[in-house]
Design a protein around this motif. Structure first.
Motif, PDB file in Angstrom:
ATOM      1  N   GLY A 152       0.428  -1.674   0.142  1.00 10.83           N
ATOM      2  CA  GLY A 152      -0.386  -0.025  -0.057  1.00 10.83           C
ATOM      3  C   GLY A 152       0.678   1.414   0.250  1.00 10.83           C
ATOM      4  O   GLY A 152       0.372   2.320   0.497  1.00 10.83           O
ATOM      5  N   VAL A 153       2.157   1.566  -0.170  1.00 14.58           N
ATOM      6  CA  VAL A 153       2.828   2.617  -0.564  1.00 14.58           C
ATOM      7  C   VAL A 153       2.149   3.446  -1.124  1.00 14.58           C
ATOM      8  O   VAL A 153       1.763   3.280  -2.618  1.00 14.58           O
ATOM      9  CB  VAL A 153       4.288   1.545  -1.009  1.00 14.58           C
ATOM     10  CG1 VAL A 153       4.018   1.417  -2.445  1.00 14.58           C
ATOM     11  CG2 VAL A 153       5.212   3.104  -0.369  1.00 14.58           C
ATOM     12  N   ALA A 154       2.354   3.967  -1.374  1.00 14.31           N
ATOM     13  CA  ALA A 154       1.808   5.579  -1.625  1.00 14.31           C
ATOM     14  C   ALA A 154       2.538   5.856  -2.976  1.00 14.31           C
ATOM     15  O   ALA A 154       3.689   5.884  -2.500  1.00 14.31           O
ATOM     16  CB  ALA A 154       1.614   7.534  -0.360  1.00 14.31           C
ATOM     17  N   GLU A 155       2.427   6.712  -3.642  1.00 11.03           N
ATOM     18  CA  GLU A 155       2.834   6.586  -5.006  1.00 11.03           C
ATOM     19  C   GLU A 155       4.088   8.312  -4.568  1.00 11.03           C
ATOM     20  O   GLU A 155       5.072   7.296  -5.294  1.00 11.03           O
ATOM     21  CB  GLU A 155       2.091   7.342  -6.360  1.00 11.03           C
ATOM     22  CG  GLU A 155       1.231   6.753  -6.495  1.00 11.03           C
ATOM     23  CD  GLU A 155       1.025   7.259  -7.959  1.00 11.03           C
ATOM     24  OE1 GLU A 155       0.874   8.637  -8.339  1.00 11.03           O
ATOM     25  OE2 GLU A 155      -0.213   6.602  -8.861  1.00 11.03           O
ATOM     26  N   GLU A 156       4.122   9.011  -3.662  1.00 11.66           N
ATOM     27  CA  GLU A 156       5.418  10.162  -3.416  1.00 11.66           C
ATOM     28  C   GLU A 156       5.995   9.172  -2.493  1.00 11.66           C
ATOM     29  O   GLU A 156       7.141  10.309  -2.314  1.00 11.66           O
ATOM     30  CB  GLU A 156       4.021  11.408  -2.838  1.00 11.66           C
ATOM     31  CG  GLU A 156       4.150  10.804  -1.253  1.00 11.66           C
ATOM     32  CD  GLU A 156       2.245  10.748  -1.646  1.00 11.66           C
ATOM     33  OE1 GLU A 156       1.119  10.867  -1.224  1.00 11.66           O
ATOM     34  OE2 GLU A 156       1.886  10.266  -3.105  1.00 11.66           O
ATOM     35  N   GLU A 157       5.896   8.124  -1.572  1.00  7.96           N
ATOM     36  CA  GLU A 157       7.020   7.733  -0.883  1.00  7.96           C
ATOM     37  C   GLU A 157       7.545   6.653  -2.000  1.00  7.96           C
ATOM     38  O   GLU A 157       9.253   5.782  -2.123  1.00  7.96           O
ATOM     39  CB  GLU A 157       6.368   7.209   0.325  1.00  7.96           C
ATOM     40  CG  GLU A 157       5.578   7.684   0.570  1.00  7.96           C
ATOM     41  CD  GLU A 157       7.065   8.619   1.076  1.00  7.96           C
ATOM     42  OE1 GLU A 157       7.901   8.166   1.503  1.00  7.96           O
ATOM     43  OE2 GLU A 157       6.546   9.811   1.714  1.00  7.96           O
ATOM     44  N   ALA A 158       7.287   5.237  -3.234  1.00  8.67           N
ATOM     45  CA  ALA A 158       7.290   4.421  -3.261  1.00  8.67           C
ATOM     46  C   ALA A 158       9.017   4.722  -4.827  1.00  8.67           C
ATOM     47  O   ALA A 158       9.711   4.432  -4.766  1.00  8.67           O
ATOM     48  CB  ALA A 158       5.990   4.091  -4.968  1.00  8.67           C
ATOM     49  N   GLY A 159       8.871   6.384  -5.258  1.00 11.84           N
ATOM     50  CA  GLY A 159      10.271   6.860  -5.053  1.00 11.84           C
ATOM     51  C   GLY A 159      11.160   6.406  -4.943  1.00 11.84           C
ATOM     52  O   GLY A 159      12.467   6.528  -5.421  1.00 11.84           O
ATOM     53  N   HIS A 160      10.777   6.450  -2.982  1.00 10.31           N
ATOM     54  CA  HIS A 160      12.108   6.619  -2.322  1.00 10.31           C
ATOM     55  C   HIS A 160      13.032   4.808  -1.749  1.00 10.31           C
ATOM     56  O   HIS A 160      14.102   4.571  -1.617  1.00 10.31           O
ATOM     57  CB  HIS A 160      12.345   6.679  -0.891  1.00 10.31           C
ATOM     58  CG  HIS A 160      11.759   8.458  -1.132  1.00 10.31           C
ATOM     59  ND1 HIS A 160      12.402   9.897  -1.045  1.00 10.31           N
ATOM     60  CD2 HIS A 160      10.207   9.189  -0.710  1.00 10.31           C
ATOM     61  CE1 HIS A 160      11.613  10.585  -1.438  1.00 10.31           C
ATOM     62  NE2 HIS A 160      10.875  10.188  -0.649  1.00 10.31           N
ATOM     63  N   HIS A 161      11.789   3.923  -2.619  1.00 11.99           N
ATOM     64  CA  HIS A 161      12.448   2.709  -2.565  1.00 11.99           C
ATOM     65  C   HIS A 161      12.842   2.128  -3.920  1.00 11.99           C
ATOM     66  O   HIS A 161      13.738   1.056  -4.142  1.00 11.99           O
ATOM     67  CB  HIS A 161      10.864   1.601  -2.652  1.00 11.99           C
ATOM     68  CG  HIS A 161      10.358   2.292  -1.302  1.00 11.99           C
ATOM     69  ND1 HIS A 161      11.018   1.200   0.051  1.00 11.99           N
ATOM     70  CD2 HIS A 161       9.175   2.637  -1.032  1.00 11.99           C
ATOM     71  CE1 HIS A 161      10.367   1.761   0.889  1.00 11.99           C
ATOM     72  NE2 HIS A 161       9.605   2.777   0.664  1.00 11.99           N
ATOM     73  N   ILE A 162      13.483   3.116  -4.590  1.00 12.93           N
ATOM     74  CA  ILE A 162      13.749   2.440  -6.051  1.00 12.93           C
ATOM     75  C   ILE A 162      15.417   3.180  -6.013  1.00 12.93           C
ATOM     76  O   ILE A 162      15.700   4.096  -5.959  1.00 12.93           O
ATOM     77  CB  ILE A 162      13.634   3.608  -7.223  1.00 12.93           C
ATOM     78  CG1 ILE A 162      12.149   3.137  -7.829  1.00 12.93           C
ATOM     79  CG2 ILE A 162      14.520   3.513  -8.494  1.00 12.93           C
ATOM     80  CD1 ILE A 162      11.728   3.975  -8.839  1.00 12.93           C
ATOM     81  N   LYS A 163      16.046   1.935  -5.557  1.00 16.02           N
ATOM     82  CA  LYS A 163      17.228   1.845  -5.611  1.00 16.02           C
ATOM     83  C   LYS A 163      18.768   1.917  -6.437  1.00 16.02           C
ATOM     84  O   LYS A 163      20.194   2.631  -6.518  1.00 16.02           O
ATOM     85  CB  LYS A 163      17.625   1.059  -4.033  1.00 16.02           C
ATOM     86  CG  LYS A 163      16.864   0.588  -3.098  1.00 16.02           C
ATOM     87  CD  LYS A 163      16.945   2.515  -2.297  1.00 16.02           C
ATOM     88  CE  LYS A 163      16.271   2.805  -1.265  1.00 16.02           C
ATOM     89  NZ  LYS A 163      16.451   4.121  -0.777  1.00 16.02           N
ATOM     90  N   LEU A 164      18.166   0.871  -7.398  1.00 17.09           N
ATOM     91  CA  LEU A 164      19.196   1.094  -9.190  1.00 17.09           C
ATOM     92  C   LEU A 164      18.625   1.137 -10.350  1.00 17.09           C
ATOM     93  O   LEU A 164      16.442   0.573  -9.798  1.00 17.09           O
ATOM     94  CB  LEU A 164      20.170  -0.204  -8.516  1.00 17.09           C
ATOM     95  CG  LEU A 164      21.000  -0.279  -7.814  1.00 17.09           C
ATOM     96  CD1 LEU A 164      21.212  -2.442  -8.123  1.00 17.09           C
ATOM     97  CD2 LEU A 164      22.460   0.184  -8.099  1.00 17.09           C
ATOM     98  N   ILE A 165      19.321   1.577 -11.258  1.00 16.17           N
ATOM     99  CA  ILE A 165      18.293   1.727 -12.557  1.00 16.17           C
ATOM    100  C   ILE A 165      19.022   0.796 -13.604  1.00 16.17           C
ATOM    101  O   ILE A 165      20.362   0.477 -12.841  1.00 16.17           O
ATOM    102  CB  ILE A 165      18.314   3.099 -12.777  1.00 16.17           C
ATOM    103  CG1 ILE A 165      17.473   3.331 -11.969  1.00 16.17           C
ATOM    104  CG2 ILE A 165      17.654   2.984 -14.238  1.00 16.17           C
ATOM    105  CD1 ILE A 165      17.649   4.733 -11.860  1.00 16.17           C
ATOM    106  N   LEU A 166      18.759  -0.284 -14.353  1.00 14.10           N
ATOM    107  CA  LEU A 166      19.204  -0.960 -15.589  1.00 14.10           C
ATOM    108  C   LEU A 166      17.734  -1.102 -16.655  1.00 14.10           C
ATOM    109  O   LEU A 166      17.030  -0.616 -17.217  1.00 14.10           O
ATOM    110  CB  LEU A 166      19.368  -2.687 -14.972  1.00 14.10           C
ATOM    111  CG  LEU A 166      18.356  -3.200 -14.473  1.00 14.10           C
ATOM    112  CD1 LEU A 166      18.578  -4.713 -14.470  1.00 14.10           C
ATOM    113  CD2 LEU A 166      17.776  -3.365 -13.067  1.00 14.10           C
ATOM    114  N   LEU A 167      19.041  -2.572 -18.281  1.00 12.01           N
ATOM    115  CA  LEU A 167      17.765  -2.116 -18.916  1.00 12.01           C
ATOM    116  C   LEU A 167      17.935  -2.954 -18.801  1.00 12.01           C
ATOM    117  O   LEU A 167      18.547  -4.166 -18.204  1.00 12.01           O
ATOM    118  CB  LEU A 167      18.870  -1.296 -19.797  1.00 12.01           C
ATOM    119  CG  LEU A 167      19.271   0.163 -20.517  1.00 12.01           C
ATOM    120  CD1 LEU A 167      20.060   0.074 -22.074  1.00 12.01           C
ATOM    121  CD2 LEU A 167      18.185   1.287 -19.920  1.00 12.01           C
TER     122      LEU A 167
END
Length: 342
Positions: A152-167
């Protein structure tokens, strides 16, 4: 910070920190035995990895030559792979190709499916194809790796859980999709193993190119050595990656190491149309299905075939200086024999 996993005799490979220019790497197993272990303890491990990355950059530690072709996918055995569809232009085109209408809800409620977890192709592995009639297609995407995400994480908080990016190259077998979806469940056989970029990066590596939980760079797709797609991943996204994380976590928590994909990156043309080939001055496509749909609109018949044995695809992002950001996914379709009792 850039991280990778080298192929070794260990099932989860050898965890390394990679230099910004992708020329050097240094083993990080003294800090965490694997990227999965690191992401599970990110608040403690991240500062140590950053210190090692800084030491590699300033020459305090020497490292060794980094060879992308010796990489596993960063998470060789992801616990969870969830793929969304952030770019509605792609959904519109592909559904038209199947004669299906896009429901209005798709513009406010993301599509998402749970793909193959527990195994991946390496970024330079062959794409195994048992039958050309299966309609093998590449799908070039941007993905994120999360830490533990509460239900149930809010959208505005969800971005803080993104730790790495890849393709990702999310391989699709288009010929199998219609019959599978007609059963009323979801993808299984039509979504085989996919491959991820050699390197996963922390969002701060992108600076201003990471805005609104989107990567604002063209996603380069070369097909059989020719420019096929140059769609910008920061443009025409109906949903950003934080929104996809929140969508995935609506009714369940997400375990650390969950990978969430953007879906095929797709841009409209300047005039609002479905897009033109790179050879005609457009931004092209991140999958074959899109150009086939456009051919059908123009001529009544799709002309571009799906992938066959020997076809190659290369997926990569370059920064403003022309340097590879994530390394490349570079694959060749290879025929595999099917058993007689299939």
């Amino acid at each position: 910070m850039k991280l990778a996993t080298l192929t070794s005799d260990q099932r989860d490979g050898t965890f390394v920190v990679v230099s910004k220019d992708l020329t050097k790497c240094i083993e990080a197993t003294d800090i965490a035995p694997s990227l999965q272990a690191a992401i599970e303890n990110w608040s403690i491990i991240e500062p140590q990895l950053k210190a090692l990355a800084n030491a590699l950059e300033d020459g305090s530690v020497s490292g060794k030559v980094f060879d992308q072709e010796q990489c596993e996918s960063p998470l060789p055995r992801p616990y969870q792979w969830l793929d969304g569809s952030a770019y509605i232009n792609h959904v519109e085109l592909v559904r038209q190709a199947r004669g299906a209408v896009v429901p209005e809800s798709f513009y406010s409620d993301p599509l998402m499916y749970q793909g193959v977890s527990g195994s991946t192709l390496r970024p330079y592995d062959a794409i195994p194809l048992g039958d050309v009639a299966w309609g093998c297609d590449m799908e070039a995407e941007v993905c994120v790796i999360t830490d533990d995400v509460p239900m149930g994480v809010a959208e505005e908080e969800a971005g803080h859980h993104i730790k790495l990016i890849l393709l990702c190259n999310d391989v699709s077998l288009r010929g199998l999709i219609p019959a599978e979806l007609a059963k009323g469940f979801g993808f299984v056989q039509s979504k085989p193993l996919c491959a991820f970029s050699p390197v996963a990066i922390s969002p701060d590596e992108l600076g201003e190119l990471w805005q609104d939980s989107l990567v604002h760079l063209p996603l380069r797709v070369d097909y059989n050595g020719q420019a096929f797609g140059r769609a910008n991943a920061g443009v025409d996204a109906t949903f950003n990656l934080a929104q996809l994380v929140a969508h995935a976590a609506k009714t369940r928590p997400l375990i650390a190491g969950t990978i969430i994909g953007s879906g095929t990156v797709s841009n409209k043309d300047e005039d609002g149309g479905p897009g033109r080939p790179v050879s005609e001055g457009g931004l092209g496509y991140s999958c074959i299905a899109e150009i086939r749909m456009i051919e059908q609109i123009k001529t009544g018949n799709p002309e571009t075939p799906f992938m066959k044995t020997g076809d190659t695809v290369r997926i990569e992002m370059l920064d403003a200086a022309g340097h590879s950001v994530f390394g490349a996914i570079d694959q060749t379709v290879t025929a595999v024999e099917l058993s007689d009792n299939r």
